[in-house]
Design a protein around this motif. Sequence first.
Motif, PDB file in Angstrom:
ATOM      1  N   PRO A  88      43.559  37.245  38.535  1.00 52.76           N
ATOM      2  CA  PRO A  88      44.927  36.956  38.740  1.00 52.76           C
ATOM      3  C   PRO A  88      45.929  38.115  38.513  1.00 52.76           C
ATOM      4  CG  PRO A  88      43.559  35.663  36.721  1.00 52.76           C
ATOM      5  CD  PRO A  88      42.821  36.990  37.233  1.00 52.76           C
ATOM      6  N   ILE A  89      46.875  38.167  39.283  1.00 53.38           N
ATOM      7  CA  ILE A  89      47.855  39.201  39.457  1.00 53.38           C
ATOM      8  C   ILE A  89      48.950  38.673  38.730  1.00 53.38           C
ATOM      9  CG2 ILE A  89      48.916  40.833  40.962  1.00 53.38           C
ATOM     10  CD1 ILE A  89      46.747  40.491  42.941  1.00 53.38           C
ATOM     11  N   SER A  90      49.632  37.816  39.206  1.00 52.26           N
ATOM     12  CA  SER A  90      51.078  37.150  38.749  1.00 52.26           C
ATOM     13  C   SER A  90      50.752  35.644  38.475  1.00 52.26           C
ATOM     14  CB  SER A  90      52.008  37.626  39.223  1.00 52.26           C
ATOM     15  OG  SER A  90      51.794  36.715  40.907  1.00 52.26           O
ATOM     16  N   ALA A  91      51.894  35.048  38.150  1.00 49.11           N
ATOM     17  CA  ALA A  91      51.933  33.514  38.132  1.00 49.11           C
ATOM     18  C   ALA A  91      51.362  32.938  39.391  1.00 49.11           C
ATOM     19  CB  ALA A  91      53.199  33.245  37.699  1.00 49.11           C
ATOM     20  N   ASP A  92      51.629  33.528  40.593  1.00 45.86           N
ATOM     21  CA  ASP A  92      51.466  32.880  41.703  1.00 45.86           C
ATOM     22  C   ASP A  92      50.373  33.749  42.798  1.00 45.86           C
ATOM     23  OD1 ASP A  92      53.286  34.647  42.340  1.00 45.86           O
ATOM     24  OD2 ASP A  92      54.431  33.416  43.562  1.00 45.86           O
ATOM     25  N   GLN A  93      49.791  34.703  42.327  1.00 46.28           N
ATOM     26  CA  GLN A  93      48.977  35.648  43.161  1.00 46.28           C
ATOM     27  C   GLN A  93      47.583  35.852  42.538  1.00 46.28           C
ATOM     28  OE1 GLN A  93      51.260  39.229  43.808  1.00 46.28           O
ATOM     29  NE2 GLN A  93      51.708  38.780  46.005  1.00 46.28           N
ATOM     30  N   VAL A  94      46.719  35.748  43.420  1.00 45.90           N
ATOM     31  CA  VAL A  94      45.442  36.238  43.008  1.00 45.90           C
ATOM     32  C   VAL A  94      44.766  37.201  43.810  1.00 45.90           C
ATOM     33  CG1 VAL A  94      44.789  34.038  41.752  1.00 45.90           C
ATOM     34  CG2 VAL A  94      44.199  34.472  44.369  1.00 45.90           C
ATOM     35  N   GLU A  95      43.941  38.065  43.339  1.00 41.24           N
ATOM     36  CA  GLU A  95      43.109  39.284  44.167  1.00 41.24           C
ATOM     37  C   GLU A  95      41.919  38.877  44.322  1.00 41.24           C
ATOM     38  OE1 GLU A  95      43.841  43.559  43.243  1.00 41.24           O
ATOM     39  OE2 GLU A  95      41.830  43.212  42.820  1.00 41.24           O
ATOM     40  N   VAL A  96      41.327  38.617  45.581  1.00 35.37           N
ATOM     41  CA  VAL A  96      39.960  38.103  46.027  1.00 35.37           C
ATOM     42  C   VAL A  96      39.401  39.601  46.496  1.00 35.37           C
ATOM     43  CG1 VAL A  96      38.670  36.716  47.483  1.00 35.37           C
ATOM     44  CG2 VAL A  96      40.674  35.923  46.657  1.00 35.37           C
ATOM     45  N   ARG A  97      38.146  39.689  45.673  1.00 31.99           N
ATOM     46  CA  ARG A  97      37.776  41.010  45.794  1.00 31.99           C
ATOM     47  C   ARG A  97      36.451  40.996  46.849  1.00 31.99           C
ATOM     48  NH1 ARG A  97      37.854  43.871  39.837  1.00 31.99           N
ATOM     49  NH2 ARG A  97      40.340  44.553  40.007  1.00 31.99           N
ATOM     50  N   LYS A  98      36.969  40.431  48.128  1.00 34.64           N
ATOM     51  CA  LYS A  98      35.910  40.381  49.073  1.00 34.64           C
ATOM     52  C   LYS A  98      36.949  40.096  50.366  1.00 34.64           C
ATOM     53  CE  LYS A  98      31.685  38.455  50.386  1.00 34.64           C
ATOM     54  NZ  LYS A  98      30.333  37.571  50.210  1.00 34.64           N
ATOM     55  N   ALA A  99      36.637  40.394  51.555  1.00 34.63           N
ATOM     56  CA  ALA A  99      37.282  40.518  52.794  1.00 34.63           C
ATOM     57  C   ALA A  99      36.882  38.658  53.388  1.00 34.63           C
ATOM     58  CB  ALA A  99      36.673  41.399  53.732  1.00 34.63           C
ATOM     59  N   PHE A 100      38.027  38.083  53.415  1.00 38.87           N
ATOM     60  CA  PHE A 100      38.074  36.815  54.280  1.00 38.87           C
ATOM     61  C   PHE A 100      39.247  36.706  55.075  1.00 38.87           C
ATOM     62  CE2 PHE A 100      35.832  36.001  49.879  1.00 38.87           C
ATOM     63  CZ  PHE A 100      34.642  35.238  50.409  1.00 38.87           C
ATOM     64  N   THR A 101      38.969  35.643  55.837  1.00 38.78           N
ATOM     65  CA  THR A 101      40.327  35.545  56.561  1.00 38.78           C
ATOM     66  C   THR A 101      40.867  34.415  56.118  1.00 38.78           C
ATOM     67  OG1 THR A 101      39.047  33.796  58.079  1.00 38.78           O
ATOM     68  CG2 THR A 101      38.980  36.093  58.616  1.00 38.78           C
ATOM     69  N   ARG A 102      42.239  33.728  56.622  1.00 40.11           N
ATOM     70  CA  ARG A 102      42.895  32.880  55.984  1.00 40.11           C
ATOM     71  C   ARG A 102      42.149  31.158  56.144  1.00 40.11           C
ATOM     72  NH1 ARG A 102      49.360  32.154  55.438  1.00 40.11           N
ATOM     73  NH2 ARG A 102      49.300  29.743  54.747  1.00 40.11           N
ATOM     74  N   GLU A 103      41.732  31.589  57.308  1.00 38.98           N
ATOM     75  CA  GLU A 103      40.979  30.162  57.736  1.00 38.98           C
ATOM     76  C   GLU A 103      39.795  30.021  56.887  1.00 38.98           C
ATOM     77  OE1 GLU A 103      41.717  32.384  59.712  1.00 38.98           O
ATOM     78  OE2 GLU A 103      43.398  31.534  60.949  1.00 38.98           O
ATOM     79  N   GLN A 104      39.152  31.009  56.405  1.00 37.84           N
ATOM     80  CA  GLN A 104      37.972  30.811  55.491  1.00 37.84           C
ATOM     81  C   GLN A 104      38.500  30.345  54.077  1.00 37.84           C
ATOM     82  OE1 GLN A 104      36.341  34.856  56.317  1.00 37.84           O
ATOM     83  NE2 GLN A 104      34.480  33.931  57.163  1.00 37.84           N
ATOM     84  N   LEU A 105      39.685  31.027  53.937  1.00 40.19           N
ATOM     85  CA  LEU A 105      40.270  30.424  52.449  1.00 40.19           C
ATOM     86  C   LEU A 105      40.803  29.318  52.084  1.00 40.19           C
ATOM     87  CD1 LEU A 105      41.540  34.307  51.633  1.00 40.19           C
ATOM     88  CD2 LEU A 105      39.614  33.215  50.672  1.00 40.19           C
ATOM     89  N   GLU A 106      41.397  28.828  53.285  1.00 42.10           N
ATOM     90  CA  GLU A 106      42.208  27.471  53.377  1.00 42.10           C
ATOM     91  C   GLU A 106      41.651  26.495  52.543  1.00 42.10           C
ATOM     92  OE1 GLU A 106      45.460  26.799  53.806  1.00 42.10           O
ATOM     93  OE2 GLU A 106      46.362  28.228  55.038  1.00 42.10           O
ATOM     94  N   PRO A 107      40.362  25.892  53.234  1.00 40.53           N
ATOM     95  CA  PRO A 107      39.654  24.889  52.484  1.00 40.53           C
ATOM     96  C   PRO A 107      39.172  25.102  50.956  1.00 40.53           C
ATOM     97  CG  PRO A 107      38.123  26.061  54.206  1.00 40.53           C
ATOM     98  CD  PRO A 107      39.607  26.690  54.294  1.00 40.53           C
ATOM     99  N   VAL A 108      38.940  26.342  50.518  1.00 39.46           N
ATOM    100  CA  VAL A 108      38.611  26.614  49.322  1.00 39.46           C
ATOM    101  C   VAL A 108      39.551  26.407  48.408  1.00 39.46           C
ATOM    102  CG1 VAL A 108      37.361  28.205  47.920  1.00 39.46           C
ATOM    103  CG2 VAL A 108      36.765  28.272  50.072  1.00 39.46           C
ATOM    104  N   PHE A 109      40.755  26.926  48.593  1.00 41.25           N
ATOM    105  CA  PHE A 109      42.075  26.850  47.909  1.00 41.25           C
ATOM    106  C   PHE A 109      42.662  25.416  47.770  1.00 41.25           C
ATOM    107  CE2 PHE A 109      42.079  31.440  48.137  1.00 41.25           C
ATOM    108  CZ  PHE A 109      42.880  31.849  47.170  1.00 41.25           C
TER     109      PHE A 109
END
Length: 482
Positions: A88-109
């Motif tokens: 967690p970085i802030s109230a609305d931000q996280v740091e994902v410590r691996k390379a992903f595309t937005r398309e890969q992250l969308e369904p997980v989020f």
Amino acid sequence: MNSDTLRKLYTDWRIVLMVALVILSIIAIGPHFEDGKFTTNLQYGLDLQEGSWLQMEFQAEVVTVEPGIDINKLADTLGTELDTEVIPISADQVEVRKAFTREQLEPVFTKAGATIVTVNPGVSKDTAELVKRTLDEKVNSLGTKDARVNILTGLNGITRYVRVELAGVDMKTANEIVGQQGKFEIRVQTTGNQTEHVIFGDVITSVNVPTKDQQGMWGVGFTLSPEGADAFRQGAISSNAVNDPQNHELVMLLDNNTVYSAPLSAELASQLKAGPIRSLSASTGVGDEGLQEAENLEIHLRAGALPVDVTVAGSGSVSATLGDYYKILCILAAIAALIVVGVVVYYRYREPSIVLPMVATNLAEIIILLGIARFVQQLDLASIAGIIAVMGTGIDQLVVITDEVLHEGRVPSSSVYLKRLSRALGIIVVSAGTVVFAMLPLALMDLSTLRGFAIITILGVLIGVLVTRPAYGKIIMAILSK
């Protein structure tokens, strides 16, 4: 020049201070011959000597989500789903410590109940500072003082790249030390060719220097923390390696590349049955190659792994021949600038008694600047440009002093002279203050090229205002009053 004039010169504290600083600066610069070559104690940057640079890209993403969600719970859920570390970085931000595309992250989020607003490649400010400290420690382990680590942060506060410059280090060594994450892991063989994770390098508390055993094998010894030793023992027991050591290899990896792999020794297996073992060793091979691998492993174990993986986005090197060529060009440029300045000043005043002190004072200023820079700043092409700029602005200010104090081509009475000198110095101080404030943001920013130029310019201006301008005012008064 008569004896009275000389007495005025060597008894004035401003002139004595300038001469003393010139002498100390020459000592600090230390011009001497070494191995038949003329050299100095000056620190040279990557432009002026052999070296390498790497620009690396962080394999991580900073994701902004719509507000109104428990960010800590979201980070825990994402870490499990993505099989990586999520911070967690802030109230609305996280740091994902691996390379992903937005398309890969969308369904997980979406599954975790969050809506993505933006996805930006890079890391947070805190992670970037941690990377910088780790890389600083690694490059310092190389024994080179001519190294720079600069994090390149965008206007959004996210750092995508880090640039490392290593003067005097070849490209192969640079890649091995700073061009990779440096993640150390110990795994143990279970069944067949399968292995399971035991510990990472973060449980290592101390590292020994590389040593060679009786068989000529180089290796690096290290000590585990109590928690690490317990985890290592449990891994050996759960894999049954303590009961059947010959069929269970111990594998040590650096950035997923095997640096050591051999069956667990019967002696170590017996010791692990009795209790935790904190002292271990990793063998890297024989000969010069084995020694080099051991030295690189030692650096990574001491400094630790970077918090995120990196890939080399760009690299380059400067050969020793090209560095020497640049040095010669810089020296010729400085000499040419000094000669041109002397010619122009002589054309203006047509009086050697003005020109010689002016050029000598300007040269003294450059020597003092180099003497101070020897301790605080590497000399690269940008820094040399700053020195030449200081030379030009210095002559401008000396001309201001000369024009202000002379009246109809002669030096006025002492009281009038000192008033005019004070007025000229006041003008110079205001001008110098403007330059310092203009250069200050560049000196504080992590823009390596502009930073060197700004630091040299600020130092030159301060030396001029505090030392050489007042001294020149007294010198010109003593010489011309005769």
